[in-house]
Design a protein around this motif. Structure first.
Motif, PDB file in Angstrom:
ATOM      1  N   SER A   1      15.788  23.583  20.453  1.00 52.61           N
ATOM      2  CA  SER A   1      14.839  24.514  19.842  1.00 52.61           C
ATOM      3  C   SER A   1      15.504  25.797  19.351  1.00 52.61           C
ATOM      4  CB  SER A   1      13.733  24.870  20.843  1.00 52.61           C
ATOM      5  OG  SER A   1      14.247  25.626  21.926  1.00 52.61           O
ATOM      6  N   ASP A   2      16.779  25.991  19.696  1.00 53.64           N
ATOM      7  CA  ASP A   2      17.499  27.195  19.285  1.00 53.64           C
ATOM      8  C   ASP A   2      18.731  26.769  18.496  1.00 53.64           C
ATOM      9  OD1 ASP A   2      18.603  29.659  18.941  1.00 53.64           O
ATOM     10  OD2 ASP A   2      19.022  30.047  21.054  1.00 53.64           O
ATOM     11  N   ASP A   3      18.629  26.846  17.174  1.00 54.21           N
ATOM     12  CA  ASP A   3      19.731  26.365  16.340  1.00 54.21           C
ATOM     13  C   ASP A   3      20.505  27.505  15.680  1.00 54.21           C
ATOM     14  OD1 ASP A   3      17.854  27.213  14.530  1.00 54.21           O
ATOM     15  OD2 ASP A   3      17.711  25.314  13.433  1.00 54.21           O
ATOM     16  N   GLU A   4      20.308  28.742  16.144  1.00 59.03           N
ATOM     17  CA  GLU A   4      21.043  29.869  15.606  1.00 59.03           C
ATOM     18  C   GLU A   4      22.406  30.012  16.276  1.00 59.03           C
ATOM     19  OE1 GLU A   4      18.553  33.585  13.930  1.00 59.03           O
ATOM     20  OE2 GLU A   4      18.311  33.258  16.068  1.00 59.03           O
ATOM     21  N   THR A   5      23.367  30.449  15.515  1.00 58.38           N
ATOM     22  CA  THR A   5      24.630  30.888  16.108  1.00 58.38           C
ATOM     23  C   THR A   5      24.466  32.329  16.577  1.00 58.38           C
ATOM     24  OG1 THR A   5      25.493  31.775  14.023  1.00 58.38           O
ATOM     25  CG2 THR A   5      25.901  29.427  14.500  1.00 58.38           C
ATOM     26  N   PHE A   6      25.422  32.783  17.371  1.00 53.32           N
ATOM     27  CA  PHE A   6      25.337  34.180  17.799  1.00 53.32           C
ATOM     28  C   PHE A   6      25.403  35.120  16.593  1.00 53.32           C
ATOM     29  CE2 PHE A   6      26.878  38.301  19.051  1.00 53.32           C
ATOM     30  CZ  PHE A   6      26.100  38.581  20.154  1.00 53.32           C
ATOM     31  N   GLU A   7      26.270  34.800  15.636  1.00 55.07           N
ATOM     32  CA  GLU A   7      26.389  35.651  14.454  1.00 55.07           C
ATOM     33  C   GLU A   7      25.068  35.769  13.710  1.00 55.07           C
ATOM     34  OE1 GLU A   7      28.413  33.165  15.373  1.00 55.07           O
ATOM     35  OE2 GLU A   7      30.392  33.348  14.416  1.00 55.07           O
ATOM     36  N   GLN A   8      24.327  34.655  13.611  1.00 53.76           N
ATOM     37  CA  GLN A   8      23.027  34.679  12.940  1.00 53.76           C
ATOM     38  C   GLN A   8      22.013  35.523  13.715  1.00 53.76           C
ATOM     39  OE1 GLN A   8      22.579  30.401  12.800  1.00 53.76           O
ATOM     40  NE2 GLN A   8      23.077  30.319  10.611  1.00 53.76           N
ATOM     41  N   ARG A   9      22.028  35.377  15.045  1.00 49.13           N
ATOM     42  CA  ARG A   9      21.085  36.157  15.853  1.00 49.13           C
ATOM     43  C   ARG A   9      21.427  37.639  15.767  1.00 49.13           C
ATOM     44  NH1 ARG A   9      18.945  33.201  20.743  1.00 49.13           N
ATOM     45  NH2 ARG A   9      18.032  32.213  18.915  1.00 49.13           N
TER      46      ARG A   9
ATOM     47  N   ARG B   1      20.321  52.033  22.987  1.00 47.71           N
ATOM     48  CA  ARG B   1      21.107  52.670  24.052  1.00 47.71           C
ATOM     49  C   ARG B   1      21.918  51.667  24.863  1.00 47.71           C
ATOM     50  NH1 ARG B   1      16.778  55.630  27.502  1.00 47.71           N
ATOM     51  NH2 ARG B   1      18.570  55.648  28.935  1.00 47.71           N
ATOM     52  N   ALA B   2      21.403  50.431  24.999  1.00 45.60           N
ATOM     53  CA  ALA B   2      22.053  49.481  25.900  1.00 45.60           C
ATOM     54  C   ALA B   2      21.987  48.079  25.328  1.00 45.60           C
ATOM     55  CB  ALA B   2      21.386  49.513  27.278  1.00 45.60           C
ATOM     56  N   LEU B   3      23.114  47.363  25.422  1.00 37.79           N
ATOM     57  CA  LEU B   3      23.203  45.984  24.960  1.00 37.79           C
ATOM     58  C   LEU B   3      23.650  45.081  26.102  1.00 37.79           C
ATOM     59  CD1 LEU B   3      25.050  46.295  21.520  1.00 37.79           C
ATOM     60  CD2 LEU B   3      22.658  45.641  21.868  1.00 37.79           C
ATOM     61  N   ILE B   4      22.982  43.930  26.208  1.00 35.62           N
ATOM     62  CA  ILE B   4      23.384  42.871  27.130  1.00 35.62           C
ATOM     63  C   ILE B   4      23.709  41.658  26.270  1.00 35.62           C
ATOM     64  CG2 ILE B   4      22.660  41.385  29.036  1.00 35.62           C
ATOM     65  CD1 ILE B   4      20.623  43.607  29.751  1.00 35.62           C
ATOM     66  N   LEU B   5      24.954  41.227  26.307  1.00 40.27           N
ATOM     67  CA  LEU B   5      25.429  40.161  25.433  1.00 40.27           C
ATOM     68  C   LEU B   5      25.679  38.934  26.282  1.00 40.27           C
ATOM     69  CD1 LEU B   5      27.802  42.589  23.587  1.00 40.27           C
ATOM     70  CD2 LEU B   5      25.623  41.726  22.716  1.00 40.27           C
ATOM     71  N   GLY B   6      24.799  37.950  26.136  1.00 39.89           N
ATOM     72  CA  GLY B   6      24.848  36.765  26.967  1.00 39.89           C
ATOM     73  C   GLY B   6      25.646  35.657  26.308  1.00 39.89           C
ATOM     74  N   GLN B   7      25.119  34.445  26.372  1.00 37.24           N
ATOM     75  CA  GLN B   7      25.865  33.297  25.864  1.00 37.24           C
ATOM     76  C   GLN B   7      26.014  33.375  24.349  1.00 37.24           C
ATOM     77  OE1 GLN B   7      24.525  29.605  27.478  1.00 37.24           O
ATOM     78  NE2 GLN B   7      26.226  28.459  26.652  1.00 37.24           N
ATOM     79  N   TRP B   8      27.234  33.131  23.884  1.00 31.70           N
ATOM     80  CA  TRP B   8      27.517  33.225  22.444  1.00 31.70           C
ATOM     81  C   TRP B   8      27.897  31.887  21.842  1.00 31.70           C
ATOM     82  CZ3 TRP B   8      30.070  36.392  26.048  1.00 31.70           C
ATOM     83  CH2 TRP B   8      31.249  35.845  26.575  1.00 31.70           C
ATOM     84  N   GLY B   9      27.991  30.820  22.648  1.00 35.60           N
ATOM     85  CA  GLY B   9      28.327  29.513  22.113  1.00 35.60           C
ATOM     86  C   GLY B   9      28.714  28.554  23.216  1.00 35.60           C
TER      87      GLY B   9
END
Length: 319
Positions: A46-54, A68-76
């Motif tokens: 159901s999630d076909d975006e790459t991290f770059e697209q998101r 102010r704050a970023l949480i960067l989770g799974q990227w691939g």
């Protein structure tokens, strides 16, 4: 064992997951009201975006100057793709992310990837690009690169891993962080990339580059006895309020060296949980420090295995 978890708040802000492309985008919160989590799900149809697209949609939908704050989770794919693409994307937006103060890179949990599977990269550009950053957490040590840097605003630096590479440990320890108040290193074990030695921690133990440091965590190590011994004469200890030597393989020998070293009675808290101390040594530690008002965390004992007369002890977080 794996204890890494999703955070529910980050830098004092509630966490908000940036929506998938198919989700409702009509009611996004104010940019500075939340910590934004961006994570893709490569194993979910159901999630076909790459991290770059998101990330691109995020930069087009949210006023970045207010973030102010970023949480960067799974990227691939966890085995194949490193965090390099994430670091590059965030750094490329530095002129628009003028209010950014906190970054969590690699916020994956066990259901997504064991901590040793997370493929990191050179994360120092995040500090170079954001001189006002005050908080950086990095989860995962595989492939981690961290050359020595100087950063005048950073107050909290945390690395969670099953094994930190020696070169990265040296780079972290040899960096200049005049405002840093808290440094936490889950050092890990050789089987998962933790090829550091006690000498790699020398610059931190000297304290010369960390004049504001009040909390030090040297944790999750198979050389916890060596670390405790070094702490006994480390200049950095005099300025600390809290010391965390938990999650490792601390034995009576290490605790003995700790007690025989410089006074620790000025500490507010000493955490030795997940230890391999005898009951008698636990009692000695409490008796030596608790009367001075030091809070001692020493309840959890690790589980030992024995094979052909050899006793095996384990750090808390490895794979």
């Amino acid at each position: 064992m794996s204890i890494h978890q999703h955070v529910e708040e980050w830098d004092g802000l509630p966490v908000h997951d940036f929506p998938q492309a198919t989700d409702d985008m009509s009611a996004l919160p104010e940019p500075g009201a939340v910590a934004w989590r961006l994570s893709v799900h490569p194993y979910d149809d159901s999630d076909d975006e790459t991290f770059e697209q998101r990330w691109q949609r995020f930069t087009e939908s949210v006023e970045l100057s207010g973030v102010r704050a970023l949480i960067l989770g799974q990227w691939g794919e966890v085995y194949d793709e490193s965090s390099e693409v994430v670091v590059a994307a965030v750094v490329a937006a530095k002129d628009r992310l003028t209010g950014l103060r906190a970054i969590f890179l690699g916020e994956l949990v066990a259901e997504q990837a064991e901590i040793s599977w997370i493929q990191q990269s050179d994360v120092a550009p995040l500090l170079t690009a954001f001189p006002a950053l005050t908080r950086l957490t990095v989860r995962g040590g595989s492939g981690l690169v961290f050359p020595p840097v100087r950063h005048d605003a950073l107050r909290e630096l945390r690395f969670e891993s099953g094994g930190l590479p020696a070169a990265a440990v040296r780079g972290i320890c040899e960096s200049d962080f005049p405002a840093l108040e808290s440094l936490v290193l889950w050092l890990g074990v050789p089987e998962y990339g933790g090829d550091y030695e006690i000498g790699d921690l020398a610059a931190v133990l000297s304290g010369s580059r960390l004049p504001a440091l009040r909390h030090l965590g040297l944790q999750n190590s198979e050389i916890q006895d060596e670390i405790a011994t070094a702490i006994g004469s480390a200049p950095v200890v005099a300025g600390l309020q809290t010391l965390d030597l938990s999650m490792g393989t601390l034995t009576d020998a290490g605790a003995e060296a700790l007690l025989a070293g410089q006074p620790l009675t000025h500490l507010k808290k000493l955490d030795l949980d997940h230890h391999y101390l005898t009951d008698a040594m636990v009692h000695r530690v409490r008796e030596a420090l608790e009367p001075s008002g030091v809070e001692i965390v020493i309840d959890e004992r690790g589980e030992e295995d024995e094979d052909d007369g050899t006793v095996w002890r384990y750090a808390a977080v490895t794979e």
